[in-house]
Every structure is written in C-alpha cells, then in structure tokens.
Enzyme design. Sequence first.
Site, PDB file in Angstrom:
ATOM      1  N   SER B 318     -44.232   1.197   6.405  1.00 25.61           N
ATOM      2  CA  SER B 318     -45.264   0.463   7.146  1.00 25.61           C
ATOM      3  C   SER B 318     -44.813   0.229   8.582  1.00 25.61           C
ATOM      4  O   SER B 318     -45.578   0.400   9.540  1.00 25.61           O
ATOM      5  CB  SER B 318     -45.550  -0.869   6.453  1.00 25.61           C
ATOM      6  OG  SER B 318     -46.207  -1.735   7.330  1.00 25.61           O
ATOM      7  N   TRP B 321     -44.941   3.460  10.442  1.00 27.76           N
ATOM      8  CA  TRP B 321     -46.326   3.839  10.744  1.00 27.76           C
ATOM      9  C   TRP B 321     -46.785   3.181  12.059  1.00 27.76           C
ATOM     10  O   TRP B 321     -47.539   3.772  12.836  1.00 27.76           O
ATOM     11  CB  TRP B 321     -47.238   3.401   9.590  1.00 27.76           C
ATOM     12  CG  TRP B 321     -48.701   3.597   9.884  1.00 27.76           C
ATOM     13  CD1 TRP B 321     -49.405   4.756   9.746  1.00 27.76           C
ATOM     14  CD2 TRP B 321     -49.636   2.610  10.338  1.00 27.76           C
ATOM     15  NE1 TRP B 321     -50.715   4.558  10.096  1.00 27.76           N
ATOM     16  CE2 TRP B 321     -50.884   3.246  10.476  1.00 27.76           C
ATOM     17  CE3 TRP B 321     -49.542   1.254  10.663  1.00 27.76           C
ATOM     18  CZ2 TRP B 321     -52.030   2.575  10.896  1.00 27.76           C
ATOM     19  CZ3 TRP B 321     -50.675   0.588  11.083  1.00 27.76           C
ATOM     20  CH2 TRP B 321     -51.897   1.253  11.202  1.00 27.76           C
ATOM     21  N   HIS B 322     -46.269   1.983  12.299  1.00 27.25           N
ATOM     22  CA  HIS B 322     -46.692   1.291  13.508  1.00 27.25           C
ATOM     23  C   HIS B 322     -46.172   1.957  14.773  1.00 27.25           C
ATOM     24  O   HIS B 322     -46.773   1.805  15.848  1.00 27.25           O
ATOM     25  CB  HIS B 322     -46.235  -0.179  13.486  1.00 27.25           C
ATOM     26  CG  HIS B 322     -47.133  -1.048  12.674  1.00 27.25           C
ATOM     27  ND1 HIS B 322     -46.985  -1.196  11.324  1.00 27.25           N
ATOM     28  CD2 HIS B 322     -48.218  -1.782  13.021  1.00 27.25           C
ATOM     29  CE1 HIS B 322     -47.938  -2.008  10.869  1.00 27.25           C
ATOM     30  NE2 HIS B 322     -48.704  -2.379  11.881  1.00 27.25           N
ATOM     31  N   GLY B 323     -45.084   2.654  14.678  1.00 31.58           N
ATOM     32  CA  GLY B 323     -44.589   3.319  15.875  1.00 31.58           C
ATOM     33  C   GLY B 323     -43.343   4.112  15.598  1.00 31.58           C
ATOM     34  O   GLY B 323     -42.563   3.784  14.701  1.00 31.58           O
ATOM     35  N   PHE B 471     -51.003   2.389  18.208  1.00 34.03           N
ATOM     36  CA  PHE B 471     -50.472   2.801  16.897  1.00 34.03           C
ATOM     37  C   PHE B 471     -51.295   3.889  16.276  1.00 34.03           C
ATOM     38  O   PHE B 471     -52.128   4.061  15.818  1.00 34.03           O
ATOM     39  CB  PHE B 471     -50.352   1.603  15.973  1.00 34.03           C
ATOM     40  CG  PHE B 471     -49.532   0.506  16.604  1.00 34.03           C
ATOM     41  CD1 PHE B 471     -48.361   0.837  17.288  1.00 34.03           C
ATOM     42  CD2 PHE B 471     -49.928  -0.800  16.592  1.00 34.03           C
ATOM     43  CE1 PHE B 471     -47.609  -0.150  17.897  1.00 34.03           C
ATOM     44  CE2 PHE B 471     -49.181  -1.793  17.201  1.00 34.03           C
ATOM     45  CZ  PHE B 471     -48.024  -1.464  17.850  1.00 34.03           C
TER      46      PHE B 471
END
Lengths: 369, 471
Positions: B318, B321-323, B471
């Site tokens: 997670s 996934w944000h960066g 993102f």
Amino acid sequence: MQKHLRYSVLFLTLALWTPLLLTWLKPIEFIPLNGAFPPVSYEKHPNLWNAGYQKNIDKYLEENVYGKSVLTKLRNQIQFKLFGKINAKDIYAFDGIFYRFYSPVFNEEGNFIGKQKVDLIADSLAQLQQQIGANIPILHVFGPEKSHYFTKELPSRFKTKSDSTNLKQFKKVFQQKGFHVLDFDAYFRSKKFDYPIFGKAGIHWTNYASAHAFDSIIAYLNQLKQTSFDRIEIEKGASTPLDPLDQDLGYLCNFIQIPSDPALFAYRLKPKRNTGKKVKALIIADSYFHTCAWTPLKPMLFDEKSNFEYYFNTRYSGVNQGVKTDVHKIAQEMPDYDCIIYLHGVINLENYGFRSISKLIKATAPVKN
Amino acid sequence: MLFTSVIFLVIFLPIYFLGIQITPKNKQNAFLLAMSLLFYAWGPLQFLLLLLGVSLLNYYLVQRMDQSQQPKKILRIFIAVNLAILLYFKYTNFFIDNFNAALFSDPADYLPALDLILPLGISFFTFQSITYGVDVYRKVNAPANQFNHYLLYILFFPQLIAGPIVQYHQISHQITQRGYSSGQLLEGFYRFALGVIKKVFIANVMAEWIVEIEIWEGNQFSIHSINAWLIALAYTVEIYFDFSAYSDMAIGLGKMAGFDIPENFDRPYLSKTITEFWRRWHMTLGDFMKNYLYIPLGGNRKGKVKMYLFLMLVFLLSGFWHGASWNFVLWGVLHGVFLILDRLFLMKWSLKVPLLFQLLTFFIVVNGWVLFQNEDMTLMTQRFQDMYHWDGWEGFFQHQNATYYFAMFGLGLIWIFLGRFEGLKSWYSLQFDSTFRFATYGKLLVIGSCFIVAFSYLVAGDVNPFIYFNF
C-alpha cells in the site's frame, strides 16, 4: 417536478454560467491590479500531444477571467480585515505598519561590506572629489530606514545594535575624511516632526520628509558655497491631496480600501525665498529620490538641467522617460553642476555609488598628453 | 484538469451541469463519456490513447475470461498486463536508481533513467480495472455487456484521477438504469461546493503555510522544533482536507449525473486505533487492499503468524502504491506494525481508554505523515530530529500572516473534532424533495455563498495543489 426545485436548478445553472458569459461579454472594464506581476509564459510550441494548447487556454483564462482584479481585491480585503494577512509578495506588516519584506529582515550586520572596502570606496570618492574640484562638492546623503524609524514596533529579531554596519562605518570614515555627510537616518530620529517621516503604508520616506530633507540639503549647500539657491516652506493644513507615494505599499497590496493613516495630513509646499536661482545637481540615487523626482518638489528646488541617474543606470531629466546613463555625457556636463548628490537608502549602502565612482573617475580624469 | 482550476469551474462545470439537464435520457451516457474524454484529453493526448487502448484490451480479456473454460489463466494475463503498465510508468526509474546505487560506485557507470511521465490517475485506473476483472472472475458481477458501459465505468471523470476506487458492481446498475431529478443536481452541487470550500479554505492554506514556514526558516535543512511540529500538523490537516475534499467533489459531480459514488472518508482522525483509521481513511483503497490482496493471500485463515505477515505485506505494498520511493514503503511499514500491535493488544486497550487512544492514534498518524511527506530520506531524518529536539519558544513562526494560518488550522481542527457529533454529519449531504424546507435551502445558501468566496480565492491565484494527483 416541484416549482421550488425547478427554479433553484434554473438559478444555479445561470449562476454557474455567469462567470463564462461575463468573461465573454466583458460588460465593464475594471481597474487593473497595482504592482508588477511575472509575465505569463505560454507554451511556445503547443500541440495536443504535449498538452501545450490545453495549458495555454488554462493560462489565458486564469489571466482573463472576468473580474479577476475585483475578486483579488475582495479576497485581499477579507483576509486583511479578518486576519491582517497580506498577499502581496515581499510586503511585510507588523502592528499595522507595512515594510518591504527585505527592510525588516535585512540584516545590517550580515550585509556589512567590511572596513577595508569602506576605506577603498572613501579613497575613490576622495579622488573623484579632487578631480572634479572642490567647487562641485559631493554630498553624501543617507536616507532614513523605516525599520529604524519604527524600531520600537518591530519584533526583536529585526533589530541590530552592532557597530559593524555599513551606515555607521561609512558615516565614520566619510566624516574622518572631511566629506559632506548628511545623515537623515539619525536626523529624523533625533527630532520630533508634525508629519510622519514614514507613512504606515509607505515604502520610502514621506514626501514631507523628503521635502524637509532636500530643503536642508540646499541650506547646507548655500552655507557651503555662499550661494542663495531657492528654498521652500511647508505650510500645514493646506489643500494639497495626500500623495499616493506616501502609501505606496498599501496600494501595492491591492485592497479595496487601503488602511487609513490618520497621521498623514494635507500640506502645501511653497517657495521660501524666490531668487530664481536653483541648484543644478547631478543626483545619483536609488528610489529614495522618487519622492522628489516625480513631485512638485523637484521644480521648486532643482534646476531643470539637473539630472537624476537612477542606480547610475537610467537618467531621468524632468519627467521624461528614462534613457540609459551615459558616463561620458556626465563628464562633459560636470563643470556645469553645482554639486553631486549621492543618495542611498540604508539597504543600498552595500552597493555605494552604484558602480558610478570608478566610471566617473575614469571619465573625468585629466587628459594626458 | 483540476476540479478547482479556473477552466473547470468557469467552462467545464457549467457545460456539465447544463448538459445533464438537457441531454435526453438515452444519450446521457454518451454525454458523460464525451465529457470524461474531454476531461482526460486536457492532459497529454497520448495518455488518453493509452487509457483507451488498455481499456479496450481489458474489456476484451474479461469478456474472454467470462466465456473461457480456464478463466484463471486469462485473469493472470489480465492482472499482469495492468500491473506491468503501472510498474513501467511508475516504478521503472525507482528500480533503475536502486539498481545503480546497489551495483555501481561510480556515477559514470549508472544506467540512465528513462524519460517517463506518469499518466494522470494511472494508479487508480489500474486498481479499478483489477477490481472489474477479479469481480467478474469471482462471479460478483457479470461483465459489462457494452464497451461504452465499461468505458464509462472506467473513465467517468469525477473518480478517474484520484478515486474513490469504485467497484463495478457498485455502479453497474446505475450505468444502465438511473434516475434524474432536480434534487440530485442540487444535492450534487452542494457536495461539490463543500469539497471546494474544504480545499480552498483549509487544504490550500495549509499548503501555503508549510511553504511560508520553510521560507521563514530560510529553507534551512534543520529547523526550529516548533516549526517542525507545525509543518507536520499542517500537513496532517492539509492531506485530509485535500483528499477528502477531492472525494467530496467527485461524489458531488457523480451525484449530479445520478451516480452514487462510494464514500471515501469517515472522520479518520477520530480513530482509536490504526486498524480503525484504515476503516475510515481512503476507505475504497482499504476495501481494495482487503478484498483483492489480503483475503486472496490467506487473510486470517492461515494462522496468526501468517496473518501478521500478510498484514505487513499488504501495507508495505500500500505504501509502495502511493509512490515509488522508500519513504512511502516506510510509511506502509509503520502502519503495518501498528495494525499487528492492534491485533496483539492495542485494540483491547483502546476500548478501556478511548480518548487517550484517539490522541495516541492521531499522534502516530501525524508521525506517519512526516514519513509520507519527505521523499528525501536525509531530510526526513532531520525533520524527526527537529521535532524531538526542543529549541525553546524563541524563533518559531511569527510571520505577519501567522494569525491567518493559525485560524485556518484551528478551523480545520474544529472541523475534525466536530466529527464526534453524529448530528453534524447531516451537513455533508442535503435531501431535496417535494417539500420546501427552509433549513435545506438555508444550508445551500450558506455553502453557495462560501463557494463564491472560494471562487474569488481561486481566481485570485491562491496556492492550489492536489496531493493525491501525484499517486
């Protein structure tokens, strides 16, 4: 469908379309915003693939949406009124007094150019004075600094008590060398005046302070050269409107209504002794001379052949548009001048003379056979 | 195109609002699709073609999967294709950087980074596409029977760029059968305007404040401890109001057209544990992580140790996934650790002293945002040192505009705190029906007036970023 819902949707639709329709029709022109803004940079080679067209339309609309100036002023006024917030870049306000941002944060100790450099500049000035002759005295005028004037009102982090500052060192060395020094920073702080030396929302000294200072300069010159150049009087309570220059920072903040400064009052300048003789001066100055250059003060005190070399970069003669400073022309004119006035705000002392001194020495040097 | 950009508010929104009213019911989907394509075409056009191409491929693969005897194989291809696109655009340079750092000491030997631009909304697009394929595989819903229905589901502009992540079964019936009413238009506008207000009056101001504090500090590497805390807290407020405002706007825009886009936030900063936080923060991502990653991995069915392992893995991913940066991974790990601690003992304790745990959770979240905010690891470490090294009261942010920033910060905190009162939740939505109610119209009038002031702020050129667009 209920009527109230139908009318609400209709009203909302019209409301949403209003900005677009107004932008298209532009029914009234609004006064543009004050101040300088960075130019909008449009994509030079726009196409759909790099989103250049899209970005250009975005930017065009952002700049030209109807009522931008009014909406900006509305926002500025709301935020200033409720929270004292100022949105103009580089303007700082504390206790209702406005400063150019560099003024209070300007670190006089940090900007000190050092004793050695001050000595070198003083030596150069002595050489220049020697070359042009004592009958064209060079007057060194220090303008007052707003953060010194309002020193009690400013937070402690903006104050300095150090002796290692350009102002103190220049003054000391110039006086030791017998230069003509007129320190209006100290002068205006040492006396009480009816009229403020700085408007709460002004960036430079007020027109009043400027008039007082230039009259003092002429008085000094008259005494020095045994001349009788025209001087002025300041008549209180006359009908001259307030000069916008006294509140220029307030205007730059783009409020709907700039905060009032009850200390400022109307006055009138009038000739004190009209002999018809006016000083023909070469003025090398920063924007502290604006309060004279663009006001009725200049024709009252200075001959029309006086020249204002702004930062020794642009010449303003009268109210003409500026032309590039020409050092050779200045050298040719030099014998006609009654004096040279170097005028600096405290912040600009680190750049004393605006690189004019060496150029003038070179241009006025006697020709060798 | 941002929802709070001048072009959206002055041109796109009026056309959309009027278009919904005048387009015949059988042409509504075509109108919405056209608006969505126009919305996405406002960026580089090749990304629109990429999105259309991938959508066509996804639609085809899922149709094939539905009819296939070996659907798992096609599902794997489907997921691999989508993840590959995401990996390529978002993570290639991250891997190149780390590969270079691990293998070469001389920068002259480094593999060059690729000149890649991240297509807007690719992360959300990928996850939403995956939910569609997986749900069809799981027989949660049948595949879309028309390509334009699928396209509208994927490209519907309110949720395309930054969510909420909508699962196909949540809106499939709305694509084919949805009502239109004036009440919905007004309700939608109300929610949209509320989002704009949150964004302009709080999120944007916090973003500006952070910049001002950094300027105040002379952009120094090390800053005053109080200023470091102010930045952390301002960012905490900013990211919530920024992202939840975007979700409000998306929900409102969907509502105008008759779509019920799922909620994404439910007063997350009042959570008593990090587990609860993730049930309230970016809820649609939480759902995705749970239903499409945690449960397929094994969830809590394979013993406690594996459950903890899966939790950590899910939150690590997670974060990633944000960066494409290690700070996001660390942020994920921090949350993963507290999720495990919740299951070990914190959840039980939190029931005994809920208020204390609300504060503790808020404290953890604030620290987590420091990880999230600073991609530069050295700067992040410095920020933590600054926060936990007391510098006294002298020298913190006392700018002329401080009153304004503190006031808006306070407003943000009050807004968050008022979430405790269930009754005030009604401010988030309005119900317009055949009866004229003063209270309803009064609320619309208040929000409408604030919307006009917010509009003047935007036209005047206030700071206007959107964090989750990255993102």
